[in-house]
Design a protein around this motif. Structure first.
Motif, PDB file in Angstrom:
ATOM      1  N   THR A 113      -0.506  -4.771  -1.594  1.00 50.39           N
ATOM      2  CA  THR A 113       0.545  -4.203  -1.254  1.00 50.39           C
ATOM      3  C   THR A 113       1.379  -3.955  -2.523  1.00 50.39           C
ATOM      4  O   THR A 113       2.166  -3.043  -2.448  1.00 50.39           O
ATOM      5  CB  THR A 113       1.526  -4.981  -0.189  1.00 50.39           C
ATOM      6  N   GLU A 114       1.365  -4.624  -3.415  1.00 47.10           N
ATOM      7  CA  GLU A 114       2.080  -4.696  -4.806  1.00 47.10           C
ATOM      8  C   GLU A 114       2.103  -3.332  -5.252  1.00 47.10           C
ATOM      9  O   GLU A 114       3.123  -2.814  -5.606  1.00 47.10           O
ATOM     10  CB  GLU A 114       1.689  -5.992  -5.666  1.00 47.10           C
ATOM     11  N   ALA A 115       0.933  -2.946  -5.617  1.00 45.10           N
ATOM     12  CA  ALA A 115       0.946  -1.612  -6.160  1.00 45.10           C
ATOM     13  C   ALA A 115       1.496  -0.344  -5.362  1.00 45.10           C
ATOM     14  O   ALA A 115       2.169   0.519  -6.002  1.00 45.10           O
ATOM     15  CB  ALA A 115      -0.382  -1.182  -6.779  1.00 45.10           C
ATOM     16  N   PRO A 116       1.097  -0.240  -4.129  1.00 40.72           N
ATOM     17  CA  PRO A 116       1.537   0.908  -3.265  1.00 40.72           C
ATOM     18  C   PRO A 116       2.973   0.769  -3.098  1.00 40.72           C
ATOM     19  O   PRO A 116       3.847   1.904  -3.369  1.00 40.72           O
ATOM     20  CB  PRO A 116       1.053   0.551  -1.999  1.00 40.72           C
ATOM     21  N   VAL A 117       3.716  -0.319  -3.296  1.00 33.37           N
ATOM     22  CA  VAL A 117       5.058  -0.249  -3.374  1.00 33.37           C
ATOM     23  C   VAL A 117       5.674  -0.111  -4.661  1.00 33.37           C
ATOM     24  O   VAL A 117       6.646   0.857  -4.580  1.00 33.37           O
ATOM     25  CB  VAL A 117       5.759  -1.831  -2.793  1.00 33.37           C
ATOM     26  N   HIS A 118       5.098  -0.613  -5.521  1.00 34.60           N
ATOM     27  CA  HIS A 118       5.911  -0.330  -7.014  1.00 34.60           C
ATOM     28  C   HIS A 118       5.409   0.807  -7.597  1.00 34.60           C
ATOM     29  O   HIS A 118       6.206   1.403  -8.578  1.00 34.60           O
ATOM     30  CB  HIS A 118       5.702  -1.698  -7.883  1.00 34.60           C
ATOM     31  N   HIS A 125       6.622  -1.972   4.780  1.00 37.21           N
ATOM     32  CA  HIS A 125       6.134  -1.908   6.227  1.00 37.21           C
ATOM     33  C   HIS A 125       4.865  -0.631   5.955  1.00 37.21           C
ATOM     34  O   HIS A 125       3.857  -1.174   6.440  1.00 37.21           O
ATOM     35  CB  HIS A 125       7.100  -1.238   7.052  1.00 37.21           C
ATOM     36  N   GLU A 126       5.031   0.180   5.343  1.00 40.24           N
ATOM     37  CA  GLU A 126       3.883   1.065   5.041  1.00 40.24           C
ATOM     38  C   GLU A 126       2.663   0.516   4.166  1.00 40.24           C
ATOM     39  O   GLU A 126       1.509   0.717   4.528  1.00 40.24           O
ATOM     40  CB  GLU A 126       4.406   2.584   4.313  1.00 40.24           C
ATOM     41  N   ALA A 127       3.271  -0.148   3.230  1.00 42.34           N
ATOM     42  CA  ALA A 127       2.232  -0.814   2.390  1.00 42.34           C
ATOM     43  C   ALA A 127       1.609  -2.069   3.176  1.00 42.34           C
ATOM     44  O   ALA A 127       0.075  -1.982   3.053  1.00 42.34           O
ATOM     45  CB  ALA A 127       2.658  -1.521   1.164  1.00 42.34           C
ATOM     46  N   ARG A 128       2.241  -2.668   3.927  1.00 44.59           N
ATOM     47  CA  ARG A 128       1.503  -3.577   4.790  1.00 44.59           C
ATOM     48  C   ARG A 128       0.550  -3.076   5.771  1.00 44.59           C
ATOM     49  O   ARG A 128      -0.445  -3.486   6.001  1.00 44.59           O
ATOM     50  CB  ARG A 128       2.630  -4.337   5.770  1.00 44.59           C
ATOM     51  N   GLN A 129       0.870  -1.876   6.479  1.00 38.65           N
ATOM     52  CA  GLN A 129      -0.005  -1.297   7.381  1.00 38.65           C
ATOM     53  C   GLN A 129      -1.262  -0.917   6.587  1.00 38.65           C
ATOM     54  O   GLN A 129      -2.457  -0.884   7.050  1.00 38.65           O
ATOM     55  CB  GLN A 129       0.766  -0.161   8.002  1.00 38.65           C
ATOM     56  N   ARG A 130      -0.871  -0.175   5.420  1.00 39.11           N
ATOM     57  CA  ARG A 130      -1.920   0.129   4.525  1.00 39.11           C
ATOM     58  C   ARG A 130      -3.147  -0.977   4.272  1.00 39.11           C
ATOM     59  O   ARG A 130      -4.490  -0.971   4.328  1.00 39.11           O
ATOM     60  CB  ARG A 130      -1.613   0.753   3.430  1.00 39.11           C
ATOM     61  N   ALA A 131      -2.605  -2.219   3.742  1.00 36.02           N
ATOM     62  CA  ALA A 131      -3.284  -3.419   3.534  1.00 36.02           C
ATOM     63  C   ALA A 131      -4.039  -3.849   4.678  1.00 36.02           C
ATOM     64  O   ALA A 131      -5.359  -4.183   4.478  1.00 36.02           O
ATOM     65  CB  ALA A 131      -2.346  -4.457   3.109  1.00 36.02           C
ATOM     66  N   GLU A 132      -3.558  -3.785   5.995  1.00 39.75           N
ATOM     67  CA  GLU A 132      -4.252  -4.157   7.109  1.00 39.75           C
ATOM     68  C   GLU A 132      -5.534  -3.240   7.225  1.00 39.75           C
ATOM     69  O   GLU A 132      -6.652  -3.697   7.543  1.00 39.75           O
ATOM     70  CB  GLU A 132      -3.073  -4.154   8.243  1.00 39.75           C
ATOM     71  N   ALA A 162     -10.338  -3.254  -1.425  1.00 41.92           N
ATOM     72  CA  ALA A 162      -9.316  -2.898  -0.586  1.00 41.92           C
ATOM     73  C   ALA A 162      -8.119  -2.394  -1.366  1.00 41.92           C
ATOM     74  O   ALA A 162      -7.393  -1.621  -0.874  1.00 41.92           O
ATOM     75  CB  ALA A 162      -9.069  -4.225   0.255  1.00 41.92           C
ATOM     76  N   ARG A 163      -7.811  -3.591  -2.363  1.00 40.66           N
ATOM     77  CA  ARG A 163      -6.678  -3.255  -3.524  1.00 40.66           C
ATOM     78  C   ARG A 163      -6.618  -1.512  -3.951  1.00 40.66           C
ATOM     79  O   ARG A 163      -5.831  -1.011  -4.198  1.00 40.66           O
ATOM     80  CB  ARG A 163      -6.601  -4.347  -4.523  1.00 40.66           C
ATOM     81  N   ALA A 164      -8.110  -1.570  -4.563  1.00 38.24           N
ATOM     82  CA  ALA A 164      -8.180  -0.149  -5.101  1.00 38.24           C
ATOM     83  C   ALA A 164      -7.855   0.924  -4.198  1.00 38.24           C
ATOM     84  O   ALA A 164      -7.427   1.897  -4.353  1.00 38.24           O
ATOM     85  CB  ALA A 164      -9.572  -0.113  -5.991  1.00 38.24           C
ATOM     86  N   LEU A 165      -8.456   0.735  -2.952  1.00 36.37           N
ATOM     87  CA  LEU A 165      -8.427   1.865  -1.862  1.00 36.37           C
ATOM     88  C   LEU A 165      -7.046   2.022  -1.434  1.00 36.37           C
ATOM     89  O   LEU A 165      -6.614   3.146  -0.934  1.00 36.37           O
ATOM     90  CB  LEU A 165      -9.255   1.403  -0.615  1.00 36.37           C
ATOM     91  N   ALA A 166      -6.150   0.971  -1.316  1.00 35.31           N
ATOM     92  CA  ALA A 166      -4.828   1.083  -1.013  1.00 35.31           C
ATOM     93  C   ALA A 166      -4.149   2.131  -1.624  1.00 35.31           C
ATOM     94  O   ALA A 166      -2.967   2.660  -1.271  1.00 35.31           O
ATOM     95  CB  ALA A 166      -4.247  -0.192  -1.001  1.00 35.31           C
TER      96      ALA A 166
END
Length: 264
Positions: A113-118, A125-132, A162-166
């Motif tokens: 979630t770190e990169a999608p947020v920052h 919340h959106e980043a967490r959904q994407r991570a899941e 998963a991190r790259a795909l997020a």
């Protein structure tokens, strides 16, 4: 034919006195799965690092999604790219490295979630959904609250995917994603990449020494040597009936090596 999503024109890259890419011309079409093979030092991983803007180029032009990568237009003139342009261009691409490069002090979920947020500005919340979503895709939905040290190497590499795909890239770059893994863990990572290629309309550029995997996943295979493409073609053509003597020599060597490993 579509406009290529990746285009290299006469690209030169040197490290000291060594020319790693020698006026390389190379294109990848949208949605194409291309694997680069070749001996150590042939320039194959350097191509990925340049695309991810981790290494610069000495001359030539690179275009990603129709835009110059290492240059930008200012007052109708093409000038070396500034950091803002490079940062914007990176959003097109996700990269999975040989080493997993996860943050050891962060949970699996927070690594994702770190990169999608920052970088993308998503809410937590959106980043967490994407991570899941992507942890489910790579088969690690139940590992979200663990730390990298609690996972096997194969699991860590799947988290890295998963991190790259997020970041929702259009292009996925894989730099020998199984080379740091114990042999029994290689299959789980390759199966995730194969599933990605089948279920998602991603452009994929892979560097790998797994020849059987390259045969299965690729639309096209390029054999690099001494900074140029010696030969390229469909997996069926290149592996079964290579034209160039250097390609035949390389493939004979890696086939022999794989046989020795199986017999060991």
């Amino acid at each position: 034919m579509n406009e290529p999503i990746i285009k290299l024109e006469k690209v030169v890259k040197r490290f000291g006195d060594t020319t790693v890419l020698n006026e390389l011309d190379f294109e990848v079409q949208p949605g194409e799965k291309v694997t680069i093979i070749g001996p150590s030092g042939s320039g194959k991983s350097t191509v990925l690092r340049i695309l991810m803007t981790l290494e610069g180029i000495d001359s030539g032009m690179i275009y990603v999604a129709g835009q110059p990568l290492w240059h930008e237009y200012k007052n109708d003139a093409l000038v070396p790219a500034g950091e803002a342009h490079l940062r914007n261009m990176r959003k097109h691409m996700g990269m999975v490295f040989q080493q997993f490069n996860l943050f050891p002090h962060m949970t699996v979920r927070r690594n994702i979630t770190e990169a999608p947020v920052h970088v993308l500005g998503l809410s937590k919340h959106e980043a967490r959904q994407r991570a899941e979503e992507y942890l489910e895709l790579v088969g690690l939905a139940d590992q979200a609250d663990k730390f990298p040290r609690q996972l096997s190497g194969g699991q860590q590499q799947r988290v890295a995917i998963a991190r790259a795909l997020a970041m929702r890239p259009r292009i996925m770059l894989f730099d020998e994603p199984t080379s740091a893994l114990d042999p029994e863990l290689v299959g789980e990572v390759l199966s995730v990449i194969q599933r990605l290629s089948q279920e998602h309309d991603l452009t994929m550029l892979l560097v790998t020494h797994e020849m059987q995997f390259a045969q299965q996943i690729s639309d096209r295979v390029c054999f690099f040597d001494k900074g140029v493409i010696v030969e390229q073609g469909t997996p069926e053509t290149l592996f079964a009936n290579p034209v160039e003597p250097r390609t035949r020599e390389f493939l004979k060597g890696v086939t022999l090596e794989a046989t020795v490993e199986q017999d060991a």
